[in-house]
Design a protein around this motif. Structure first.
Motif, PDB file in Angstrom:
ATOM      1  N   ILE A 121     -12.775  15.365  -4.198  1.00 37.42           N
ATOM      2  CA  ILE A 121     -12.871  15.579  -5.644  1.00 37.42           C
ATOM      3  C   ILE A 121     -11.538  16.066  -6.192  1.00 37.42           C
ATOM      4  CG2 ILE A 121     -13.940  17.022  -7.423  1.00 37.42           C
ATOM      5  CD1 ILE A 121     -16.516  16.933  -5.790  1.00 37.42           C
ATOM      6  N   LEU A 122     -10.900  16.991  -5.489  1.00 35.25           N
ATOM      7  CA  LEU A 122      -9.614  17.533  -5.915  1.00 35.25           C
ATOM      8  C   LEU A 122      -8.536  16.457  -5.947  1.00 35.25           C
ATOM      9  CD1 LEU A 122      -8.078  20.893  -4.828  1.00 35.25           C
ATOM     10  CD2 LEU A 122      -6.730  18.820  -4.545  1.00 35.25           C
ATOM     11  N   LEU A 123      -8.554  15.540  -4.977  1.00 29.49           N
ATOM     12  CA  LEU A 123      -7.517  14.515  -4.878  1.00 29.49           C
ATOM     13  C   LEU A 123      -7.737  13.334  -5.818  1.00 29.49           C
ATOM     14  CD1 LEU A 123      -7.067  14.355  -0.985  1.00 29.49           C
ATOM     15  CD2 LEU A 123      -5.524  15.412  -2.642  1.00 29.49           C
ATOM     16  N   THR A 124      -8.918  13.225  -6.394  1.00 31.09           N
ATOM     17  CA  THR A 124      -9.257  12.066  -7.219  1.00 31.09           C
ATOM     18  C   THR A 124      -8.240  11.764  -8.319  1.00 31.09           C
ATOM     19  OG1 THR A 124     -11.634  12.220  -6.784  1.00 31.09           O
ATOM     20  CG2 THR A 124     -10.980  11.127  -8.817  1.00 31.09           C
ATOM     21  N   PRO A 125      -7.770  12.739  -9.103  1.00 35.47           N
ATOM     22  CA  PRO A 125      -6.832  12.403 -10.187  1.00 35.47           C
ATOM     23  C   PRO A 125      -5.513  11.818  -9.717  1.00 35.47           C
ATOM     24  CG  PRO A 125      -7.738  14.619 -10.468  1.00 35.47           C
ATOM     25  CD  PRO A 125      -8.094  14.176  -9.085  1.00 35.47           C
ATOM     26  N   PHE A 126      -5.173  11.996  -8.452  1.00 38.72           N
ATOM     27  CA  PHE A 126      -3.876  11.568  -7.945  1.00 38.72           C
ATOM     28  C   PHE A 126      -3.958  10.272  -7.139  1.00 38.72           C
ATOM     29  CE2 PHE A 126      -4.389  16.207  -7.880  1.00 38.72           C
ATOM     30  CZ  PHE A 126      -3.525  16.546  -8.915  1.00 38.72           C
ATOM     31  N   THR A 127      -5.127   9.664  -7.087  1.00 38.79           N
ATOM     32  CA  THR A 127      -5.327   8.459  -6.284  1.00 38.79           C
ATOM     33  C   THR A 127      -6.083   7.415  -7.091  1.00 38.79           C
ATOM     34  OG1 THR A 127      -7.450   9.208  -5.383  1.00 38.79           O
ATOM     35  CG2 THR A 127      -5.455   9.901  -4.216  1.00 38.79           C
ATOM     36  N   ARG A 128      -6.349   6.286  -6.440  1.00 36.58           N
ATOM     37  CA  ARG A 128      -7.090   5.221  -7.108  1.00 36.58           C
ATOM     38  C   ARG A 128      -8.570   5.559  -7.307  1.00 36.58           C
ATOM     39  NH1 ARG A 128      -6.807   0.019  -3.704  1.00 36.58           N
ATOM     40  NH2 ARG A 128      -4.618   0.575  -3.630  1.00 36.58           N
ATOM     41  N   LEU A 129      -9.016   6.693  -6.783  1.00 35.47           N
ATOM     42  CA  LEU A 129     -10.406   7.092  -6.981  1.00 35.47           C
ATOM     43  C   LEU A 129     -10.730   7.369  -8.445  1.00 35.47           C
ATOM     44  CD1 LEU A 129     -11.171   9.478  -3.960  1.00 35.47           C
ATOM     45  CD2 LEU A 129     -11.876   7.103  -4.276  1.00 35.47           C
ATOM     46  N   VAL A 130      -9.719   7.483  -9.297  1.00 32.96           N
ATOM     47  CA  VAL A 130      -9.999   7.734 -10.718  1.00 32.96           C
ATOM     48  C   VAL A 130     -10.824   6.614 -11.340  1.00 32.96           C
ATOM     49  CG1 VAL A 130      -8.003   9.196 -11.181  1.00 32.96           C
ATOM     50  CG2 VAL A 130      -7.772   6.720 -11.353  1.00 32.96           C
ATOM     51  N   HIS A 131     -10.825   5.435 -10.714  1.00 31.96           N
ATOM     52  CA  HIS A 131     -11.558   4.332 -11.319  1.00 31.96           C
ATOM     53  C   HIS A 131     -13.078   4.527 -11.261  1.00 31.96           C
ATOM     54  CE1 HIS A 131     -12.090   2.804  -7.172  1.00 31.96           C
ATOM     55  NE2 HIS A 131     -13.073   2.082  -7.653  1.00 31.96           N
ATOM     56  N   VAL A 132     -13.538   5.630 -10.610  1.00 32.25           N
ATOM     57  CA  VAL A 132     -14.975   5.912 -10.641  1.00 32.25           C
ATOM     58  C   VAL A 132     -15.440   6.208 -12.067  1.00 32.25           C
ATOM     59  CG1 VAL A 132     -14.963   6.827  -8.285  1.00 32.25           C
ATOM     60  CG2 VAL A 132     -14.676   8.395 -10.207  1.00 32.25           C
ATOM     61  N   ILE A 176      -3.658   4.752   1.771  1.00 34.16           N
ATOM     62  CA  ILE A 176      -4.116   4.850   3.152  1.00 34.16           C
ATOM     63  C   ILE A 176      -4.770   6.205   3.407  1.00 34.16           C
ATOM     64  CG2 ILE A 176      -3.367   4.843   5.561  1.00 34.16           C
ATOM     65  CD1 ILE A 176      -1.162   2.885   4.734  1.00 34.16           C
ATOM     66  N   LEU A 177      -4.162   7.264   2.856  1.00 28.19           N
ATOM     67  CA  LEU A 177      -4.708   8.609   3.052  1.00 28.19           C
ATOM     68  C   LEU A 177      -6.130   8.715   2.526  1.00 28.19           C
ATOM     69  CD1 LEU A 177      -4.466  11.630   3.753  1.00 28.19           C
ATOM     70  CD2 LEU A 177      -3.482  11.973   1.462  1.00 28.19           C
ATOM     71  N   ILE A 178      -6.376   8.194   1.343  1.00 30.18           N
ATOM     72  CA  ILE A 178      -7.701   8.347   0.742  1.00 30.18           C
ATOM     73  C   ILE A 178      -8.737   7.547   1.512  1.00 30.18           C
ATOM     74  CG2 ILE A 178      -7.824   6.471  -0.956  1.00 30.18           C
ATOM     75  CD1 ILE A 178      -8.544  10.207  -1.576  1.00 30.18           C
ATOM     76  N   LEU A 179      -8.354   6.383   2.043  1.00 31.60           N
ATOM     77  CA  LEU A 179      -9.292   5.598   2.850  1.00 31.60           C
ATOM     78  C   LEU A 179      -9.618   6.321   4.161  1.00 31.60           C
ATOM     79  CD1 LEU A 179      -8.114   1.888   2.451  1.00 31.60           C
ATOM     80  CD2 LEU A 179     -10.212   2.918   1.592  1.00 31.60           C
ATOM     81  N   VAL A 180      -8.603   6.926   4.774  1.00 35.37           N
ATOM     82  CA  VAL A 180      -8.828   7.666   6.022  1.00 35.37           C
ATOM     83  C   VAL A 180      -9.725   8.877   5.769  1.00 35.37           C
ATOM     84  CG1 VAL A 180      -7.708   9.047   7.812  1.00 35.37           C
ATOM     85  CG2 VAL A 180      -6.690   6.871   7.099  1.00 35.37           C
ATOM     86  N   LEU A 181      -9.487   9.586   4.667  1.00 36.30           N
ATOM     87  CA  LEU A 181     -10.319  10.747   4.351  1.00 36.30           C
ATOM     88  C   LEU A 181     -11.757  10.330   4.039  1.00 36.30           C
ATOM     89  CD1 LEU A 181      -7.930  12.946   2.167  1.00 36.30           C
ATOM     90  CD2 LEU A 181      -8.565  13.259   4.565  1.00 36.30           C
ATOM     91  N   LEU A 182     -11.922   9.231   3.329  1.00 36.27           N
ATOM     92  CA  LEU A 182     -13.266   8.715   3.069  1.00 36.27           C
ATOM     93  C   LEU A 182     -13.961   8.327   4.370  1.00 36.27           C
ATOM     94  CD1 LEU A 182     -12.657   6.491  -0.091  1.00 36.27           C
ATOM     95  CD2 LEU A 182     -14.104   8.522   0.026  1.00 36.27           C
ATOM     96  N   TYR A 183     -13.198   7.735   5.272  1.00 32.90           N
ATOM     97  CA  TYR A 183     -13.741   7.326   6.570  1.00 32.90           C
ATOM     98  C   TYR A 183     -14.199   8.552   7.360  1.00 32.90           C
ATOM     99  CZ  TYR A 183     -14.108   3.828  10.309  1.00 32.90           C
ATOM    100  OH  TYR A 183     -14.578   2.956  11.256  1.00 32.90           O
ATOM    101  N   SER A 191       0.837  -1.197   0.000  1.00 25.26           N
ATOM    102  CA  SER A 191       0.000   0.000   0.000  1.00 25.26           C
ATOM    103  C   SER A 191       0.874   1.251   0.000  1.00 25.26           C
ATOM    104  CB  SER A 191      -0.921   0.021   1.228  1.00 25.26           C
ATOM    105  OG  SER A 191      -1.781  -1.093   1.238  1.00 25.26           O
ATOM    106  N   SER A 192       0.461   2.225  -0.784  1.00 24.35           N
ATOM    107  CA  SER A 192       1.167   3.497  -0.784  1.00 24.35           C
ATOM    108  C   SER A 192       0.546   4.428   0.250  1.00 24.35           C
ATOM    109  CB  SER A 192       1.082   4.145  -2.171  1.00 24.35           C
ATOM    110  OG  SER A 192      -0.261   4.512  -2.469  1.00 24.35           O
ATOM    111  N   GLY A 193       1.238   5.509   0.530  1.00 26.17           N
ATOM    112  CA  GLY A 193       0.694   6.487   1.460  1.00 26.17           C
ATOM    113  C   GLY A 193      -0.611   7.072   0.965  1.00 26.17           C
ATOM    114  N   ARG A 194      -0.737   7.233  -0.364  1.00 21.26           N
ATOM    115  CA  ARG A 194      -1.971   7.773  -0.939  1.00 21.26           C
ATOM    116  C   ARG A 194      -3.141   6.817  -0.750  1.00 21.26           C
ATOM    117  NH1 ARG A 194      -0.199   9.405  -6.903  1.00 21.26           N
ATOM    118  NH2 ARG A 194       0.881   7.414  -6.645  1.00 21.26           N
TER     119      ARG A 194
END
Length: 233
Positions: free
Chosen positions: A195-206, A127-134, A122-125
């Motif tokens: 929304i801003l962080l989406t292009p830099f994380t795995r959230l792009v798969h939406v 874990i970060l995105i999961l924590v922010l979603l949480y 796992s990368s830092g991104r």
């Protein structure tokens, strides 16, 4: 305070949306091989199906509810539903799918942090995105409790007006949220940050809706054949 409110809820949404649109396009165009979910199921399938299914069902329902609820003008539904009734429906439906999403995300976050094999890849991104979603989900569930203190639907109408002003590029959007409870403000601000962080994380798969699976031919899977044994071997 009014200046901060203006920057956070009138300017920042357009910054987030611009980075989202340009960043997703640039990543797909220049780094298409990184456009993936990065699934950890091959490393460990324990609890994966339950956590992933509950999270995705919950989050898709929540996103759909937010889009319809915030972007539908009051004049469209006022003939058959009051603002208070709409708020109650949003609280009940959002609460059900919010709890479902919370359970699923808790499982996924626990796997990501506590499973040594998954944590190592796992990368830092990630874990970060999961924590922010949480955190965003917790704020959303807390907003249900705050909403129960005023069931007239007035605050929901104001939040809808804010969103409608933003998407139609009208001035004065921040005025509708200036007096809102800090829970609502934090929820909206963190949502725009995701929304801003989406292009830099795995959230792009939406963006990757697998419509091709509906029309593709069946995949032929053959059972592994036992080794042939010849006489004398």
């Amino acid at each position: 305070m009014n200046t901060l409110n203006f920057l956070a809820f009138q300017i920042y949404p357009y910054v987030a949306l611009a980075i989202f649109a340009i960043g997703c396009w640039a990543r797909f165009d220049f780094a298409s091989y990184t456009w993936r979910t990065g699934s950890s199921q091959l490393l460990s399938s324990k609890w994966m199906r339950l956590g992933s299914n509950w999270f995705h069902i919950g989050v898709l329902a929540i996103l759909g509810g937010h889009l319809v609820g915030l972007l539908t003008p009051h004049a469209v539904y006022e003939h058959f539903m009051t603002s208070g009734q709409k708020q109650l429906m949003a609280m009940v439906v959002g609460g059900i799918f919010g709890v479902m999403c919370f359970i699923g995300l808790s499982i996924l976050l626990a796997r990501r942090l506590l499973n040594p094999r998954i944590r190592a890849t796992s990368s830092g991104r990630d874990i970060l995105i999961l924590v922010l979603l949480y955190l965003q989900l917790i704020l959303g569930l807390c907003s249900i409790y705050i909403s129960s203190g005023h069931m007239d639907g007035e605050q929901m109408v104001k939040l809808g007006e804010w969103a409608q002003h933003i998407v139609t590029f009208r001035a004065g959007a921040a005025d509708y949220i200036v007096d809102a409870h800090w829970i609502y403000k934090a929820h909206v601000f963190l949502g725009m940050t995701l929304i801003l962080l989406t292009p830099f994380t795995r959230l792009v798969h939406v963006w990757s809706i697998p419509l091709g699976y509906l029309t593709r031919p069946y995949q032929v899977v053959r059972a592994r054949q036992r080794p042939l044994r010849y006489p004398g071997n």
